[in-house]
Design an enzyme around this catalytic site. Structure first.
Site, PDB file in Angstrom:
ATOM      1  N   HIS A  47       1.114  -0.684  -8.720  1.00 24.10           N
ATOM      2  CA  HIS A  47      -0.218  -1.298  -8.544  1.00 24.10           C
ATOM      3  C   HIS A  47      -1.303  -0.413  -9.179  1.00 24.10           C
ATOM      4  O   HIS A  47      -0.994   0.492  -9.939  1.00 24.10           O
ATOM      5  CB  HIS A  47      -0.466  -1.600  -7.074  1.00 24.10           C
ATOM      6  CG  HIS A  47       0.737  -2.210  -6.406  1.00 24.10           C
ATOM      7  ND1 HIS A  47       1.081  -3.531  -6.562  1.00 24.10           N
ATOM      8  CD2 HIS A  47       1.719  -1.650  -5.626  1.00 24.10           C
ATOM      9  CE1 HIS A  47       2.204  -3.775  -5.894  1.00 24.10           C
ATOM     10  NE2 HIS A  47       2.612  -2.646  -5.322  1.00 24.10           N
TER      11      HIS A  47
ATOM     12  N   GLU B 191      -1.710   1.010  -0.430  1.00 23.31           N
ATOM     13  CA  GLU B 191      -0.464   1.404  -1.084  1.00 23.31           C
ATOM     14  C   GLU B 191      -0.733   2.041  -2.443  1.00 23.31           C
ATOM     15  O   GLU B 191      -0.087   3.033  -2.791  1.00 23.31           O
ATOM     16  CB  GLU B 191       0.455   0.186  -1.252  1.00 23.31           C
ATOM     17  CG  GLU B 191       1.803   0.576  -1.857  1.00 23.31           C
ATOM     18  CD  GLU B 191       2.539  -0.565  -2.507  1.00 23.31           C
ATOM     19  OE1 GLU B 191       2.171  -1.729  -2.279  1.00 23.31           O
ATOM     20  OE2 GLU B 191       3.471  -0.276  -3.289  1.00 23.31           O
TER      21      GLU B 191
ATOM     22  N   HIS C 251       6.567   3.158  -4.696  1.00 28.58           N
ATOM     23  CA  HIS C 251       5.872   2.147  -3.894  1.00 28.58           C
ATOM     24  C   HIS C 251       6.009   2.466  -2.406  1.00 28.58           C
ATOM     25  O   HIS C 251       6.797   3.316  -1.991  1.00 28.58           O
ATOM     26  CB  HIS C 251       6.502   0.762  -4.123  1.00 28.58           C
ATOM     27  CG  HIS C 251       6.219   0.165  -5.452  1.00 28.58           C
ATOM     28  ND1 HIS C 251       5.360  -0.899  -5.629  1.00 28.58           N
ATOM     29  CD2 HIS C 251       6.684   0.484  -6.683  1.00 28.58           C
ATOM     30  CE1 HIS C 251       5.311  -1.216  -6.921  1.00 28.58           C
ATOM     31  NE2 HIS C 251       6.111  -0.391  -7.584  1.00 28.58           N
TER      32      HIS C 251
ATOM     33  N   GLU D 250      10.830   2.243  -2.391  1.00 28.41           N
ATOM     34  CA  GLU D 250       9.860   1.837  -1.364  1.00 28.41           C
ATOM     35  C   GLU D 250       9.973   2.902  -0.276  1.00 28.41           C
ATOM     36  O   GLU D 250      10.948   2.940   0.478  1.00 28.41           O
ATOM     37  CB  GLU D 250      10.202   0.452  -0.806  1.00 28.41           C
ATOM     38  CG  GLU D 250      10.095  -0.692  -1.812  1.00 28.41           C
ATOM     39  CD  GLU D 250       8.669  -1.219  -1.972  1.00 28.41           C
ATOM     40  OE1 GLU D 250       7.720  -0.623  -1.407  1.00 28.41           O
ATOM     41  OE2 GLU D 250       8.512  -2.240  -2.680  1.00 28.41           O
TER      42      GLU D 250
HETATM   43 ZN    ZN Z   1       4.241  -1.973  -4.184  1.00 35.12          ZN
END
Ligand code: ZN
Length: 263
Positions: free
Chosen positions: A60, A98, A153, A228
């Protein structure tokens, strides 16, 4: 897996600047490098270990929410379809984002790998821009001859679900995905477990999550995995994610996993 494509760096840099996607490209290990060594530490050895390039992709970007048209533009997904350029990412219950977490951890990993002598190329050079789109992130490692590509992430799942997981492209679309990417993902999983992190209770199996829908993985022809780190909506995971000490622990584990894979 030594791969060198230094001659292509100038073209890459130019293409990325034209695309306006805010990449930062580290310099080649030669005196006449044409890319600015913005990511190097002065303390880094002159000659990188084995000359290996690592691409880090902090997921992102901080400016995405203000540019929904750019974010929602459709791009190729690497399996014949399309998907959105990117998303804003998730956030903790208190609003901690995030993208900020990804950026913080990626910077820590970048600095640690640079000190070890690796050449690190980041998919974005700030946490205030928009993009790059997921397809561009997925091809960056190919264009710079990366020995390893790691996308960083954190997840947003219901509270109570917790733990990390590591995604890789499956079914594999090329030789890098069928073997090396799984090995890199496994190194990440094993190192995280070895450092006390818990595998996901809500997705994948034993911390591993084969995925067909992630363009950043589908486009890669280099060893590539996406971690993640935890569930930002879970109070226990969020406490680690939102603390500098916790982010340092994630970064140490990711750094060690990349080094273990490459060595
Ligand atoms: Zn993400």
């Amino acid at each position: 897996m030594r791969q060198r494509h230094w001659k292509s760096l100038a073209a890459i840099c130019g293409a990325l600047l034209i695309a306006g996607c805010g990449h930062s490209v580290a310099a080649a290990p030669t005196p006449d490098a044409h890319a600015r060594p913005v990511l190097d530490s002065p303390a880094a050895p002159v000659v990188p270990i084995a000359g290996q390039v690592v691409v880090l992709d902090p997921g992102h970007n901080g400016g995405g929410a203000d540019h929904p048209d750019q974010l929602n533009a459709q791009v190729p997904d690497g399996r014949g379809g399309t998907k959105a350029c990117n998303t804003t990412g998730t956030n903790g219950a208190d609003g901690y984002s995030e993208h900020a977490f990804n950026w913080d951890v990626a910077q820590r990993v970048r600095d640690a790998l640079t000190l070890r002598g690796y050449r690190v190329i980041m998919s974005r050079d700030s946490d205030t821009g928009v993009g790059p789109c997921v397809d561009e992130r997925g091809t960056l490692g190919n264009r710079v001859g990366a020995a390893a590509v790691v996308s960083i992430h954190a997840d947003g799942a219901p509270a109570g679900a917790h733990g990390f997981h590591v995604a890789y492209s499956s079914p594999a679309l090329n030789d890098a995905q069928s073997g090396p990417s799984v090995q890199l993902a496994t190194a990440l999983r094993d190192t995280m477990v070895g450092r006390g992190f818990t595998t996901s209770t809500y997705v994948g199996s034993d911390g591993m999550d084969p995925r067909a829908d992630l363009a950043g993985l589908n486009f890669s022809e280099r060893p590539t995995a996406l971690i993640e780190c935890g569930n930002m909506r879970d109070p226990g995971d969020a406490a680690v994610i939102e603390s500098p000490d916790g982010r340092a622990r994630f970064a140490d584990a990711i750094t060690a996993a990349i080094a273990a894979y490459l060595n």
